[in-house]
Write an enzyme that holds these catalytic residues in place. Structure first.
Site, short mmCIF file in Angstrom:
data_model
loop_
_atom_site.label_atom_id
_atom_site.label_comp_id
_atom_site.label_asym_id
_atom_site.label_seq_id
_atom_site.Cartn_x
_atom_site.Cartn_y
_atom_site.Cartn_z
N MET A 1 74.40 27.99 61.29
CA MET A 1 73.85 27.47 62.54
C MET A 1 72.42 27.98 62.72
O MET A 1 72.20 29.19 62.72
CB MET A 1 74.70 27.92 63.74
CG MET A 1 76.13 27.45 63.70
SD MET A 1 77.08 28.05 65.14
CE MET A 1 77.28 29.78 64.69
N GLY B 1 71.29 31.97 66.45
CA GLY B 1 71.25 31.84 65.00
C GLY B 1 72.33 32.65 64.30
O GLY B 1 72.37 33.86 64.44
N SER B 2 73.20 31.99 63.55
CA SER B 2 74.34 32.71 63.00
C SER B 2 75.11 31.83 62.02
O SER B 2 74.61 30.81 61.56
CB SER B 2 75.25 33.17 64.14
OG SER B 2 75.40 32.14 65.10
N ARG B 3 76.39 32.21 61.77
CA ARG B 3 77.17 31.49 60.77
C ARG B 3 78.67 31.68 61.03
O ARG B 3 79.10 32.69 61.58
CB ARG B 3 76.78 32.04 59.40
CG ARG B 3 77.67 31.65 58.25
CD ARG B 3 77.03 32.14 56.98
NE ARG B 3 77.99 32.58 56.00
CZ ARG B 3 77.68 33.24 54.89
NH1 ARG B 3 76.43 33.56 54.65
NH2 ARG B 3 78.60 33.59 54.04
#
Length: 232
Positions: A101, A189-191
């Site tokens: 993301m 912001g990440s995953r």
């Protein structure tokens, strides 16, 4: 502008974003007192902050056996990997699908499958770029093991990214989830990593754009081979 057109651009905002939007708006007012051009920059950033925390409604597929994407974003990795050891889900490598993301994606996370949260584990860590492979092992993360009705387990992991500094969870161990139900959020912001049950093949490909709660990631009832795709 019709209501339907308005709803296309204006989405509901998650309550976690209210204080951030308020802070951005207050700073924007101060910037306008300094210089108009700074104020308009603040307006743009405030709109972005609201957009980041948007929480749109989704159309969740209801057919039994479907695994949906837990996040908006792009499939960045598909590979064999061992689930986080702190969950106690074994050491057998499983197919891991990672959805990255960026700061413009919706960051509300949704349950990939229906089931009961068998285990949860938070682990502090570093803040490498979430698109990198080592983010799965080194970054701050929050892991869930969901036990489905047939006894099989699926692991989903929230991973903080380069600018993410807070993983939020809305659920607890023993709670029952529906497919597509909101279970968490990651700021900026990440995953998300999904570890599929043994023998289940992903129905998505690298680079594919995912929609949380809507895009079918895999099908427990299908024996279809892992999908491939072409870019156009």
């Amino acid at each position: 502008m019709s209501v339907s057109m308005l709803s296309t651009f204006v989405k509901p905002m998650h309550k976690e974003g209210i204080k951030f939007v308020a802070i951005f708006a207050a700073v924007t007012l101060v910037l306008f007192l300094i210089a108009d051009f700074l104020g308009w920059i603040g307006v743009g950033l405030t709109v972005w902050c609201y957009y980041f925390f948007r929480d749109p409604k989704r159309s969740i597929p209801v057919r039994e056996g479907l695994i949906v994407s837990p996040a908006d974003g792009v499939v960045s990795l598909i590979e064999k990997a061992t689930p986080p050891e702190e969950l106690g889900c074994g050491t057998e490598p499983l197919t891991r699908v990672s959805v990255f993301m960026n700061v413009f994606n919706c960051h509300v996370n949704r349950a990939p499958v229906a089931g009961t949260i068998k285990a949860m584990a938070y682990r502090p860590g570093k803040f490498f770029n979430a698109a990198l492979d080592k983010a799965s092992s080194d970054n701050e993360r929050n892991s869930l093991c969901i036990e489905m009705a047939d006894g099989r387990e699926l692991v989903v992991v929230q991973i903080a990214g380069l600018v993410a500094r807070r993983i939020l969870g809305f659920v607890q161990k023993g709670q029952t989830l529906r497919t597509g139900e909101r279970f968490g959020l990651i700021r900026f912001g990440s995953r998300l990593d999904v570890y599929l049950p043994e023998g289940v093949k992903p129905m998505v490909a690298l680079g594919q754009t995912m929609v949380a709660g809507e895009t079918v990631l895999a099908d427990l009832k299908s024996d279809e081979a892992q999908r491939t795709a072409r870019e156009e």
